[in-house]
Design a protein around this motif. Sequence first.
Motif, PDB file in Angstrom:
ATOM      1  N   GLU A 160      53.918  14.431 -30.055  1.00 27.69           N
ATOM      2  CA  GLU A 160      53.497  15.318 -31.151  1.00 27.69           C
ATOM      3  C   GLU A 160      54.707  15.674 -32.006  1.00 27.69           C
ATOM      4  N   ALA A 217      53.251  14.008 -24.063  1.00 36.03           N
ATOM      5  CA  ALA A 217      52.346  14.266 -25.186  1.00 36.03           C
ATOM      6  C   ALA A 217      53.017  15.184 -26.200  1.00 36.03           C
ATOM      7  N   ALA A 218      53.697  16.221 -25.689  1.00 32.03           N
ATOM      8  CA  ALA A 218      54.384  17.165 -26.580  1.00 32.03           C
ATOM      9  C   ALA A 218      55.482  16.442 -27.344  1.00 32.03           C
ATOM     10  N   GLU A 250      50.212  17.653  -9.961  1.00 34.62           N
ATOM     11  CA  GLU A 250      50.726  18.628 -10.925  1.00 34.62           C
ATOM     12  C   GLU A 250      51.943  18.068 -11.656  1.00 34.62           C
ATOM     13  N   THR A 286      52.909  14.085 -18.154  1.00 28.67           N
ATOM     14  CA  THR A 286      51.994  13.688 -19.225  1.00 28.67           C
ATOM     15  C   THR A 286      52.044  14.699 -20.366  1.00 28.67           C
ATOM     16  N   ARG A 287      52.060  15.980 -19.993  1.00 26.39           N
ATOM     17  CA  ARG A 287      52.100  17.036 -21.008  1.00 26.39           C
ATOM     18  C   ARG A 287      53.370  16.967 -21.824  1.00 26.39           C
ATOM     19  N   VAL A 288      54.487  16.805 -21.129  1.00 22.46           N
ATOM     20  CA  VAL A 288      55.771  16.722 -21.820  1.00 22.46           C
ATOM     21  C   VAL A 288      55.793  15.491 -22.733  1.00 22.46           C
ATOM     22  N   GLN A 300      50.814  15.659 -14.172  1.00 27.92           N
ATOM     23  CA  GLN A 300      50.243  16.314 -15.359  1.00 27.92           C
ATOM     24  C   GLN A 300      51.351  16.849 -16.251  1.00 27.92           C
ATOM     25  N   LEU A 301      52.377  17.407 -15.617  1.00 27.10           N
ATOM     26  CA  LEU A 301      53.487  17.967 -16.377  1.00 27.10           C
ATOM     27  C   LEU A 301      54.173  16.867 -17.185  1.00 27.10           C
TER      28      LEU A 301
END
Length: 147
Positions: free
Chosen positions: A20, A16-17, A6, A12-14, A9-10
Amino acid sequence: GDTWAEAGQLVTRVAAAMAEYRSLLEELAQNITAEDLEQLKSACKEDIPSEESEAIATSHQWFAFLEKHSKLDRDNLSYIEHIFEISRRPDLLTMVVQYRTQVLKISEEDEVDTKLTRIPSAKKYKDIIRQPSEEEIIKLAPPPKKA
Protein backbone atom coordinates in the motif's frame (compact mmCIF):
# COMPACT_ATOMS: atom_id res chain seq x y z
CA GLY A 1 -3.38 -19.51 19.90
CA ASP A 2 -1.38 -20.84 17.03
CA THR A 3 1.61 -18.50 16.97
CA TRP A 4 2.75 -19.66 13.53
CA ALA A 5 -0.58 -18.68 12.04
CA GLU A 6 -0.42 -15.35 13.85
CA ALA A 7 3.12 -14.76 12.68
CA GLY A 8 2.02 -15.61 9.15
CA GLN A 9 -0.84 -13.14 9.36
CA LEU A 10 1.50 -10.47 10.65
CA VAL A 11 3.91 -11.03 7.79
CA THR A 12 1.02 -10.85 5.34
CA ARG A 13 -0.24 -7.67 6.99
CA VAL A 14 3.16 -6.04 6.91
CA ALA A 15 3.64 -7.07 3.27
CA ALA A 16 0.21 -5.67 2.41
CA ALA A 17 0.97 -2.43 4.27
CA MET A 18 4.29 -2.20 2.48
CA ALA A 19 2.56 -2.70 -0.87
CA GLU A 20 0.00 0.00 0.00
CA TYR A 21 2.82 2.32 0.99
CA ARG A 22 4.76 1.64 -2.20
CA SER A 23 1.69 2.29 -4.30
CA LEU A 24 1.14 5.56 -2.41
CA LEU A 25 4.69 6.65 -3.26
CA GLU A 26 4.15 5.56 -6.84
CA GLU A 27 0.98 7.62 -7.07
CA LEU A 28 2.72 10.63 -5.53
CA ALA A 29 5.68 10.18 -7.89
CA GLN A 30 3.38 10.27 -10.92
CA ASN A 31 2.12 13.66 -9.77
CA ILE A 32 5.51 15.20 -9.14
CA THR A 33 7.12 16.81 -12.18
CA ALA A 34 10.79 17.78 -12.40
CA GLU A 35 9.86 21.37 -11.47
CA ASP A 36 7.77 20.11 -8.54
CA LEU A 37 10.72 18.09 -7.35
CA GLU A 38 12.96 21.16 -7.27
CA GLN A 39 10.36 22.93 -5.17
CA LEU A 40 9.96 19.97 -2.80
CA LYS A 41 13.71 19.61 -2.46
CA SER A 42 14.09 23.27 -1.61
CA ALA A 43 11.27 22.94 0.93
CA CYS A 44 13.30 20.36 2.82
CA LYS A 45 16.74 21.85 2.26
CA GLU A 46 17.23 22.34 6.01
CA ASP A 47 17.09 18.57 6.36
CA ILE A 48 18.97 17.54 3.24
CA PRO A 49 22.63 18.34 2.61
CA SER A 50 22.69 20.32 -0.63
CA GLU A 51 25.33 18.18 -2.35
CA GLU A 52 23.13 15.13 -1.79
CA SER A 53 20.08 17.05 -2.91
CA GLU A 54 21.70 17.87 -6.24
CA ALA A 55 22.09 14.16 -6.92
CA ILE A 56 18.34 13.61 -6.59
CA ALA A 57 16.82 13.66 -10.05
CA THR A 58 13.54 11.80 -9.62
CA SER A 59 10.84 11.72 -6.99
CA HIS A 60 11.66 8.03 -6.42
CA GLN A 61 15.20 9.03 -5.49
CA TRP A 62 13.82 11.74 -3.25
CA PHE A 63 11.59 9.27 -1.38
CA ALA A 64 14.48 6.80 -1.08
CA PHE A 65 16.64 9.59 0.28
CA LEU A 66 14.05 10.60 2.87
CA GLU A 67 13.69 6.97 3.94
CA LYS A 68 17.44 6.67 4.34
CA HIS A 69 17.42 9.74 6.58
CA SER A 70 14.47 8.43 8.65
CA LYS A 71 12.17 11.16 7.37
CA LEU A 72 9.81 8.75 5.72
CA ASP A 73 8.42 5.36 6.56
CA ARG A 74 5.24 3.51 5.82
CA ASP A 75 3.84 4.60 9.17
CA ASN A 76 5.58 7.94 9.45
CA LEU A 77 4.35 10.35 6.82
CA SER A 78 4.16 13.53 8.84
CA TYR A 79 7.37 14.87 7.32
CA ILE A 80 6.24 14.65 3.71
CA GLU A 81 2.82 15.98 4.73
CA HIS A 82 4.64 18.97 6.14
CA ILE A 83 6.70 19.39 2.97
CA PHE A 84 3.65 19.11 0.68
CA GLU A 85 1.82 21.63 2.82
CA ILE A 86 4.56 24.25 2.78
CA SER A 87 5.08 23.59 -0.95
CA ARG A 88 1.37 24.30 -1.43
CA ARG A 89 0.56 20.92 -2.91
CA PRO A 90 -2.85 20.10 -1.43
CA ASP A 91 -3.30 17.41 -4.09
CA LEU A 92 -0.28 15.44 -2.85
CA LEU A 93 -1.12 16.18 0.77
CA THR A 94 -4.61 14.79 0.27
CA MET A 95 -3.23 11.50 -1.06
CA VAL A 96 -1.00 11.10 1.96
CA VAL A 97 -3.72 12.02 4.44
CA GLN A 98 -6.09 9.61 2.75
CA TYR A 99 -3.54 6.83 3.02
CA ARG A 100 -2.86 7.68 6.63
CA THR A 101 -6.49 7.69 7.68
CA GLN A 102 -7.61 4.71 5.57
CA VAL A 103 -4.61 2.40 5.54
CA LEU A 104 -2.90 3.29 8.79
CA LYS A 105 -6.16 4.25 10.51
CA ILE A 106 -4.36 7.17 12.15
CA SER A 107 -6.68 10.09 12.68
CA GLU A 108 -5.58 13.69 13.09
CA GLU A 109 -5.77 13.39 16.90
CA ASP A 110 -3.53 10.31 17.07
CA GLU A 111 -1.10 11.93 14.71
CA VAL A 112 -0.75 15.02 16.88
CA ASP A 113 0.04 12.94 19.95
CA THR A 114 2.56 10.55 18.47
CA LYS A 115 4.29 11.71 15.33
CA LEU A 116 4.40 15.44 15.79
CA THR A 117 6.21 15.24 19.08
CA ARG A 118 9.14 13.85 17.12
CA ILE A 119 9.31 16.85 14.83
CA PRO A 120 10.45 19.91 16.78
CA SER A 121 9.37 22.27 14.00
CA ALA A 122 5.82 20.94 14.15
CA LYS A 123 4.87 23.10 17.13
CA LYS A 124 6.11 26.21 15.39
CA TYR A 125 4.56 25.01 12.18
CA LYS A 126 1.12 24.47 13.72
CA ASP A 127 1.04 28.16 14.59
CA ILE A 128 1.91 29.13 11.05
CA ILE A 129 -0.89 27.15 9.47
CA ARG A 130 -3.46 28.43 11.97
CA GLN A 131 -5.98 30.53 10.06
CA PRO A 132 -6.37 34.16 11.17
CA SER A 133 -9.59 34.85 13.06
CA GLU A 134 -12.29 37.21 11.79
CA GLU A 135 -11.00 40.09 13.95
CA GLU A 136 -7.47 39.65 12.69
CA ILE A 137 -8.71 39.66 9.11
CA ILE A 138 -10.68 42.84 9.73
CA LYS A 139 -7.64 44.44 11.35
CA LEU A 140 -5.54 43.54 8.33
CA ALA A 141 -8.03 45.00 5.90
CA PRO A 142 -7.08 48.40 4.49
CA PRO A 143 -9.04 51.27 6.05
CA PRO A 144 -12.09 52.29 4.01
CA LYS A 145 -11.36 55.07 1.55
CA LYS A 146 -12.91 58.43 2.42
CA ALA A 147 -15.39 59.49 -0.21
